[in-house]
Design an enzyme around this catalytic site. Structure first.
Site, PDB file in Angstrom:
ATOM      1  N   SER A 700      37.076  33.736  37.922  1.00  0.00           N
ATOM      2  CA  SER A 700      38.274  34.570  38.024  1.00  0.00           C
ATOM      3  C   SER A 700      38.610  34.993  39.439  1.00  0.00           C
ATOM      4  O   SER A 700      39.668  35.581  39.663  1.00  0.00           O
ATOM      5  CB  SER A 700      38.116  35.812  37.140  1.00  0.00           C
ATOM      6  OG  SER A 700      37.049  36.610  37.593  1.00  0.00           O
ATOM      7  N   LYS A 743      39.368  45.021  33.855  1.00  0.00           N
ATOM      8  CA  LYS A 743      39.814  44.775  35.234  1.00  0.00           C
ATOM      9  C   LYS A 743      41.008  45.655  35.591  1.00  0.00           C
ATOM     10  O   LYS A 743      41.090  46.197  36.699  1.00  0.00           O
ATOM     11  CB  LYS A 743      40.170  43.301  35.398  1.00  0.00           C
ATOM     12  CG  LYS A 743      38.966  42.363  35.287  1.00  0.00           C
ATOM     13  CD  LYS A 743      39.391  40.908  35.381  1.00  0.00           C
ATOM     14  CE  LYS A 743      38.188  39.974  35.256  1.00  0.00           C
ATOM     15  NZ  LYS A 743      38.566  38.555  35.327  1.00  0.00           N
TER      16      LYS A 743
END
Length: 799
Positions: A700, A743
């Site tokens: 990511s 996140k």
């Protein structure tokens, strides 16, 4: 080769015609090897002769002067010893008597005389013949010699009294021998010691040294004999004691029967039998209990097996084979309990209410097997307790973090000392119900080693198709776990084996937003800490600004564990003020007072400072403890095109960095048109992910790495209010990633205003509460160009 039976002691009166004066020795004599024995001078030795060549030797000797040499064989396993297989020193003997036996062997009686040393062998067939040389004794009278003679006689007398194979006549013979050399020969031949030791005594010509050596051997043998006698006496004493106790016990039983009383053992067995009948055991367990009760009745209480069988029966009757609590299927009540104990967590609450609805329609349905996955402090464990309260069930919790032994789950077999059931059966015993809410904490932290794999043992426990016949090694009986509601907790799914994960229904618990933390603090944490620290609600009050200051400036976590800890610290300091008399009325906690009590601020938003230089991009990462902000740094120096990647990163993240560099080089004319075409070949690049002590991995960070490298080659800093996440491909596509809610919450905590996420993660963003989404601007990126246009002010790509 000749063999011997135990030595006979023959006095001079018994064999007058066999004892003669020593005569001069011939130059050579036949040699008769002896097996497992040594012949000494001046003794009468019986021998059994069976080998053909040995029988011929005896016949030839008897037809001549009847003399031969007796010498010990070095290896008794050799059937026909040669010159090298016999010792060098033996004795001369004369055959006094000979008897032929019907089996073809002969028995001879040999009177020995001088000790001799064998020289050259003059013949080997049909039997050995060797030259001989006499070895006379070296005898020097001295006080030491007299003391040795006295010591040897006394010690040998003590040995004779305790060893049955030595006749009492031997003691009389030893007492009457005055010659020290003859004394040593007589005793040495009588002892059952190693052939090597006897040969050493024979070869020693110095009488004093020989007696000294013999005294040591006798002292050793006496010690062994005395120790053996002591052991035998103790064993006999124990046997007599056991027999006496047995007879007394039998007499006591007879007396109790006459008086109509029951002994303690029978009373204990009767009590166990009553408990077995009252336990309502299933058929297979009842048969096992009756079988063990029958064994127990036949065992004496002192037997080691008695305690093992009794413990097993106690475990059988204490388990809740048929005991269970009745579920409270009132959905409104369950909702009320869950809302009272936990804020938000709608997914989990809906799942429990769905279970209650199904249970009310189908009472035979089995309990779900859930797995709560989320960062620490979000309420996974306490949620299990609330579920049990809502359902009206008992609650049991075990922690399997760090468990490496399969026996911890399945138990130990009863063959082991101190064996006991595994944690599953023990927890059910403690619950007293066969349908509790059973929480298995830290299931992602189980290990495995040479003692087994506990995760594999969990497969049967958590499989609805198998756990109705779960078999613990200790019980060795099937136990039905199908009515148990299992709830496992974990911080991450990565370390849970696939087969085990497949058996559980995973429910993700994301971290809390700032608003959620404030609600939780006001409703749960503050009242609990006020009570635990001995305060009253009238003595202390927290403002919203104070709680927000604690959450933002003194904690950085996905859960609320540290938040509660800091609230507790404030309450303790206020409690001290009341205890010392410094506070007389209600204390109001403001943001300013929080900073006074907790000290300087611990956490700051670092984005503006960290991203003010070109080559630094803000990424978002998901960790087992929640989401976090990740800075990607890139720099260049003169070199030859080498790429260095540091920061304790894994293989996947390393490959993302290589893919990012390849895309930037491939699109150099688009991202940095003013950059020389050979710039990459003349510079070394270094990509670093700070916090090098923390392992990092995953794809990511790909878009953040492309952004950092683009910022570096353009010499333009990345916007400090932008964070990003997403996997990059070589063609520039932005692929979806996981952990979006965590996140986004990390970006919110860090003061980020704009978040770039993959377009295919739009559905994940929509799961975030709308009032939280409104605080951030989301940019959905299909390609890396979309990311760069947002992160770098001067970038615009032609479509």
């Amino acid at each position: 080769m000749a063999q011997t039976t135990p030595i006979e002691v023959v006095t001079s009166g018994d064999l007058e015609d066999a004892i003669r004066e020593h005569r001069p020795l011939p130059q050579a004599l036949p040699v008769l090897p002896l097996r497992d024995m040594v012949a000494f001078p001046d003794t009468l030795t019986p021998l059994a002769v069976g080998q053909e060549r040995s029988i011929k030797l005896v016949n030839d000797v008897l037809s001549g002067e009847r003399s031969l040499v007796l010498v010990a064989s070095r290896d008794p396993e050799i059937e026909a010893p040669g010159p090298e297989d016999v010792y060098d020193v033996g004795v001369v003997g004369q055959i006094a008597r000979m008897i032929r036996v019907p089996d073809g062997t002969i028995r001879i009686l040999v009177q020995t005389s001088q000790r001799v040393r064998l020289g050259d062998f003059v013949a080997e067939k049909p039997y050995l013949v060797a030259r001989i040389e006499e070895l006379p004794d070296e005898l020097e009278p001295s006080p030491e010699l007299e003391a040795l003679v006295h010591s040897v006689k006394n010690t040998f007398s003590q040995i004779i009294e305790q060893i049955p194979y030595l006749p009492e006549e031997l003691q009389l013979a030893v007492t009457n021998v005055d010659d020290p050399s003859m004394l040593s020969h007589l005793i040495g031949g009588a002892l059952r010691i190693a052939t090597e030791e006897k040969q050493e005594l024979l070869e020693e010509v110095n009488v004093t040294k020989r007696l000294r050596r013999l005294a040591g051997i006798l002292a050793r043998e006496l010690e062994v004999v005395q120790l053996g006698s002591k052991i035998q006496s103790e064993v006999q004493s124990e046997i007599n004691k056991g027999q006496r106790e047995y007879f007394l016990r039998e007499q006591l039983k007879a007396i109790q029967r006459e008086l109509g009383e029951t002994d303690e053992q029978q009373a204990e067995i009767n009590e166990l039998r009553e408990r077995v009948e009252a336990a309502e055991l299933p058929e297979h367990a009842r048969k096992a209990a009756e079988r063990e009760l029958s064994r127990l009745e036949r065992l004496p209480p002192a037997a080691a097996e008695y305690g093992v069988v009794r413990s097993y029966l106690e475990w059988l009757v204490e388990l809740p084979w048929s005991k269970q609590t009745e579920d409270n299927l009132d959905i409104a009540h369950a909702r009320e309990v869950l809302d009272a104990d936990h804020y938000d967590l709608e997914k989990v609450k809906d799942r429990i209410l769905e279970y209650l609805a199904v249970r009310s329609l189908n009472p035979e349905s089995h309990g779900p097997i859930l797995c709560f996955v989320g960062p620490p402090g979000v309420g996974k464990t306490s949620l299990g307790r609330s579920i049990a309260r809502a359902l009206g069930r008992k609650f049991e919790r075990i922690s399997v973090g760090g468990v490496r032994d399969e026996s911890e789950i399945r138990g130990h077999r009863r063959t082991y000392i101190g064996s006991m059931p595994g944690t599953i059966i023990r927890a059910l015993r403690d619950a007293g119900s066969r349908n509790p809410v059973f929480m298995i904490d830290e299931i992602d932290k189980m290990g495995s080693d040479f003692r087994g794999d506990p995760a594999s043992a969990m497969l049967e426990v958590l499989d609805p198709a198998q756990n109705d016949t779960f078999r613990d090694h200790y019980l060795d009986l099937p136990f039905d776990l199908s009515d148990v509601m299992f709830i496992a907790t974990a911080n991450t799914l990565d370390t849970i084996p696939g087969p085990l994960l497949d058996r559980m229904e995973v429910i993700q618990l994301a971290g809390y937003t700032l608003d959620e933390k404030l609600h939780i603090a006001k409703r749960y944490l503050v009242p609990r800490q006020i009570k635990e620290n001995g305060l009253k609600r009238s003595q202390i009050a927290f403002s919203d600004a104070a709680l927000k200051a604690i959450a933002e400036e003194y904690t950085r976590e996905a859960g609320v564990r540290n938040l509660e800890r800091e609230i507790g610290t404030v309450c303790r300091k206020v409690a001290r003020e009341f205890a010392e008399g410094r506070a007389k009325r209600r204390v109001s906690i403001s943001a300013k007072r929080v900073r006074e009590l907790l000290g300087p601020r611990r956490y700051y938003a670092e984005q503006r400072r960290r991203t003010q230089d070109p080559g630094v991009a803000t990424g978002l990462a998901y960790t087992p403890v929640g989401g976090d902000v990740l800075f990607i740094e890139a720099t260049a120096m003169s070199g030859g095109g080498k790429l260095t990647i540091t920061g304790h990163i894994g293989d996947v993240m390393r490959e993302s960095a290589l893919a990012a560099l390849s895309w930037v080089r491939r699109n150099q004319d688009r991202v940095a048109p003013n950059l020389p075409s050979d710039w990459f070949s003349k510079h070394d690049l270094h990509v670093h992910v700070p916090a090098g002590a923390i392992p990092k991995d995953g794809p990511s960070a790909g878009v953040a790495m492309v952004t950092a490298l683009t910022s570096l080659v353009r010499d333009e800093p990345v916007r400090s209010d932008v964070a990003m996440t997403g996997e990059i491909t070589l063609t520039g596509q932005v692929l979806p990633v996981g952990g979006l809610k965590e996140k986004v919450l990390a970006a919110q905590r860090a003061g980020i205003k704009r978040v770039v996420v993959p377009a295919r993660n739009r559905a994940d963003i929509e799961e975030i509460p709308e009032h939280e989404r409104g605080k951030l601007e989301f940019v959905y990126a299909e390609r890396i160009e979309d990311v760069l246009e947002v992160a770098l002010r001067g970038v615009a790509f032609k479509r």
